[in-house]
Design a protein around this motif. Structure first.
Motif, mmCIF file in Angstrom:
data_model
loop_
_atom_site.group_PDB
_atom_site.id
_atom_site.type_symbol
_atom_site.label_atom_id
_atom_site.label_comp_id
_atom_site.label_asym_id
_atom_site.label_seq_id
_atom_site.Cartn_x
_atom_site.Cartn_y
_atom_site.Cartn_z
ATOM 1 N N ARG A 148 6.203 -12.020 -10.250
ATOM 2 C CA ARG A 148 4.806 -11.670 -10.026
ATOM 3 C C ARG A 148 4.682 -10.304 -9.365
ATOM 4 O O ARG A 148 3.857 -9.475 -9.785
ATOM 5 N N LEU A 149 5.489 -10.049 -8.342
ATOM 6 C CA LEU A 149 5.426 -8.759 -7.666
ATOM 7 C C LEU A 149 5.877 -7.642 -8.598
ATOM 8 O O LEU A 149 5.267 -6.557 -8.618
ATOM 9 N N ARG A 150 6.914 -7.896 -9.378
ATOM 10 C CA ARG A 150 7.388 -6.888 -10.321
ATOM 11 C C ARG A 150 6.308 -6.553 -11.348
ATOM 12 O O ARG A 150 6.082 -5.375 -11.674
ATOM 13 N N HIS A 151 5.631 -7.579 -11.858
ATOM 14 C CA HIS A 151 4.563 -7.352 -12.831
ATOM 15 C C HIS A 151 3.421 -6.552 -12.210
ATOM 16 O O HIS A 151 2.906 -5.606 -12.825
ATOM 17 N N ALA A 152 3.019 -6.927 -10.991
ATOM 18 C CA ALA A 152 1.885 -6.262 -10.354
ATOM 19 C C ALA A 152 2.172 -4.797 -10.051
ATOM 20 O O ALA A 152 1.274 -3.947 -10.113
ATOM 21 N N LEU A 153 3.428 -4.460 -9.731
ATOM 22 C CA LEU A 153 3.789 -3.090 -9.368
ATOM 23 C C LEU A 153 4.322 -2.262 -10.541
ATOM 24 O O LEU A 153 4.605 -1.071 -10.370
ATOM 25 N N LYS A 154 4.445 -2.868 -11.707
ATOM 26 C CA LYS A 154 5.116 -2.218 -12.836
ATOM 27 C C LYS A 154 4.585 -0.821 -13.169
ATOM 28 O O LYS A 154 5.375 0.078 -13.482
ATOM 29 N N PRO A 155 3.270 -0.554 -13.142
ATOM 30 C CA PRO A 155 2.806 0.802 -13.491
ATOM 31 C C PRO A 155 3.270 1.888 -12.520
ATOM 32 O O PRO A 155 3.208 3.072 -12.854
ATOM 33 N N TRP A 156 3.734 1.485 -11.346
ATOM 34 C CA TRP A 156 4.015 2.490 -10.322
ATOM 35 C C TRP A 156 5.459 2.494 -9.815
ATOM 36 O O TRP A 156 6.004 3.554 -9.546
ATOM 37 N N CYS A 157 6.064 1.346 -9.685
ATOM 38 C CA CYS A 157 7.422 1.322 -9.132
ATOM 39 C C CYS A 157 8.075 -0.033 -9.362
ATOM 40 O O CYS A 157 7.407 -0.994 -9.752
ATOM 41 N N GLU A 158 9.383 -0.085 -9.112
ATOM 42 C CA GLU A 158 10.137 -1.326 -9.112
ATOM 43 C C GLU A 158 10.265 -1.778 -7.661
ATOM 44 O O GLU A 158 10.717 -1.007 -6.802
ATOM 45 N N PRO A 159 9.840 -2.980 -7.329
ATOM 46 C CA PRO A 159 9.901 -3.403 -5.918
ATOM 47 C C PRO A 159 11.335 -3.508 -5.421
ATOM 48 O O PRO A 159 12.222 -4.006 -6.121
ATOM 49 N N SER A 160 11.550 -3.034 -4.234
ATOM 50 C CA SER A 160 12.874 -3.128 -3.618
ATOM 51 C C SER A 160 13.131 -4.560 -3.169
ATOM 52 O O SER A 160 12.195 -5.344 -2.978
ATOM 53 N N GLN A 193 0.802 -1.222 0.000
ATOM 54 C CA GLN A 193 0.000 0.000 0.000
ATOM 55 C C GLN A 193 0.839 1.278 0.000
ATOM 56 O O GLN A 193 0.542 2.220 -0.762
ATOM 57 N N PRO A 194 1.906 1.367 0.805
ATOM 58 C CA PRO A 194 2.704 2.607 0.810
ATOM 59 C C PRO A 194 3.389 2.908 -0.521
ATOM 60 O O PRO A 194 3.824 4.042 -0.739
ATOM 61 N N HIS A 195 3.468 1.918 -1.402
ATOM 62 C CA HIS A 195 4.155 2.102 -2.678
ATOM 63 C C HIS A 195 3.181 2.414 -3.820
ATOM 64 O O HIS A 195 3.605 2.539 -4.974
ATOM 65 N N LEU A 196 1.893 2.537 -3.509
ATOM 66 C CA LEU A 196 0.866 2.759 -4.518
ATOM 67 C C LEU A 196 0.199 4.113 -4.320
ATOM 68 O O LEU A 196 0.039 4.562 -3.175
ATOM 69 N N PRO A 197 -0.217 4.729 -5.408
ATOM 70 C CA PRO A 197 -1.011 5.958 -5.265
ATOM 71 C C PRO A 197 -2.416 5.625 -4.766
ATOM 72 O O PRO A 197 -2.849 4.457 -4.814
ATOM 73 N N ALA A 198 -3.102 6.628 -4.312
ATOM 74 C CA ALA A 198 -4.462 6.426 -3.792
ATOM 75 C C ALA A 198 -5.353 5.791 -4.856
ATOM 76 O O ALA A 198 -5.326 6.192 -6.023
ATOM 77 N N GLY A 199 -6.105 4.792 -4.451
ATOM 78 C CA GLY A 199 -7.058 4.150 -5.348
ATOM 79 C C GLY A 199 -6.473 3.116 -6.286
ATOM 80 O O GLY A 199 -7.196 2.555 -7.118
ATOM 81 N N ALA A 200 -5.173 2.802 -6.164
ATOM 82 C CA ALA A 200 -4.530 1.883 -7.111
ATOM 83 C C ALA A 200 -4.580 0.423 -6.674
ATOM 84 O O ALA A 200 -4.238 -0.462 -7.461
ATOM 85 N N MET A 201 -5.011 0.167 -5.445
ATOM 86 C CA MET A 201 -4.970 -1.202 -4.947
ATOM 87 C C MET A 201 -5.782 -2.192 -5.797
ATOM 88 O O MET A 201 -5.307 -3.307 -6.069
ATOM 89 N N PRO A 202 -7.011 -1.856 -6.237
ATOM 90 C CA PRO A 202 -7.736 -2.813 -7.080
ATOM 91 C C PRO A 202 -6.965 -3.198 -8.348
ATOM 92 O O PRO A 202 -6.966 -4.366 -8.755
ATOM 93 N N GLU A 203 -6.301 -2.237 -8.972
ATOM 94 C CA GLU A 203 -5.526 -2.538 -10.177
ATOM 95 C C GLU A 203 -4.319 -3.407 -9.833
ATOM 96 O O GLU A 203 -3.946 -4.304 -10.602
ATOM 97 N N PHE A 204 -3.704 -3.139 -8.688
ATOM 98 C CA PHE A 204 -2.589 -3.985 -8.250
ATOM 99 C C PHE A 204 -3.038 -5.430 -8.127
ATOM 100 O O PHE A 204 -2.375 -6.339 -8.639
ATOM 101 N N TRP A 205 -4.174 -5.676 -7.448
ATOM 102 C CA TRP A 205 -4.642 -7.048 -7.260
ATOM 103 C C TRP A 205 -5.030 -7.688 -8.584
ATOM 104 O O TRP A 205 -4.815 -8.892 -8.783
ATOM 105 N N LYS A 206 -5.579 -6.899 -9.490
ATOM 106 C CA LYS A 206 -5.921 -7.439 -10.813
ATOM 107 C C LYS A 206 -4.672 -7.944 -11.520
ATOM 108 O O LYS A 206 -4.647 -9.044 -12.072
ATOM 109 N N ARG A 207 -3.611 -7.143 -11.491
ATOM 110 C CA ARG A 207 -2.364 -7.538 -12.143
ATOM 111 C C ARG A 207 -1.717 -8.711 -11.413
ATOM 112 O O ARG A 207 -1.137 -9.606 -12.044
#
Length: 243
Positions: free
Chosen positions: A76-88, A36-50
């Protein structure tokens, strides 16, 4: 000679013998808190979809061992977070730890050991046929006492194929020295367990419909007729959701 008219019963593992969904819900909640801290507001549904899309596309690779569990989780995590960031690396490890905790958290459905003992007392052979990485699935079976309670455990990684492929069922039956028509499959997935087992030539299938009792699935769907003993259905009659 068995006390029932069936020589063997093949069980699915996750959400049939064990309550996987409850543990997975805890994993999802934990993963959500981490990302959640790595996503913009309202992006969680799209994260789970990916996140789910990647699972649907690539689960066969990890379930058959063509991709390691660690590599799969990273991708999987990299793909899900790709629109917003690269996971550390730290986030990747934390999310993987959530997944590891799921396997350690799962519990047997209420009455399962009693069911297995009753089947064995009736002279029936018992197998587990499950999709998933060999190490993870076998560890769950060992921790929960299932390895000692059944006659064979077959994972998709063992076979290099995933259910509903007939090879998974046939491998289990070969280890049990049982012909397909002498066996019943029990599972919660209509496609993977019920139809997969029937297409593999098993004599009948029982579909677990939580929270209801198991429901007999008529093999006549494939133009064949068979019955499941009332006694066998009585043994399998366990309501899911118990501790």
């Amino acid at each position: 000679m068995t006390g029932l008219s069936w020589k063997a019963v093949l069980f699915d593992l996750d959400d049939t013998l064990i309550d996987y969904s409850s543990a997975a819900a805890v994993e999802r909640e934990g993963t959500g808190r981490l990302v959640q801290p790595h996503l913009p507001a309202g992006a969680m549904p799209e994260f789970w979809k990916r996140f789910q899309e990647h699972l649907a596309r690539h689960h066969v690779e990890v379930d058959t061992g063509r991709v390691t569990v660690d590599d799969y989780r990273r991708r999987r995590l990299r793909h899900a977070l790709k629109p917003w960031c690269e996971p550390s690396p730290e986030l990747t490890v934390a999310v993987a730890s959530c997944a590891d905790a799921t396997a350690a958290r799962v519990e047997l459905h209420q009455g399962v050991i009693g069911i297995l003992r009753s089947l064995r007392s009736a002279g029936v052979l018992i197998g587990i046929v499950t999709n998933g990485p060999e190490g993870i699935q076998n560890a769950k079976c060992a921790r929960l006492g299932l390895t000692a309670a059944v006659d064979a455990v077959v994972t998709s990684q063992d076979v290099g194929r995933t259910k509903p492929d007939a090879a998974v069922f046939h491998t289990a039956l070969e280890r049990l020295r049982t012909l397909p028509h002498q066996a019943v499959v029990v599972g919660d997935s209509w496609e993977n367990d019920v139809m997969g087992g029937l297409r593999a030539g098993l004599g009948a299938a029982v579909h677990i419909c939580r929270p209801d009792v198991p429901v007999l699935t008529a093999p006549g769907l494939l133009g064949r007729l068979a019955h499941v003993d009332r006694e066998l259905l009585g043994i399998l009659e366990v309501r899911h959701g118990g501790s």
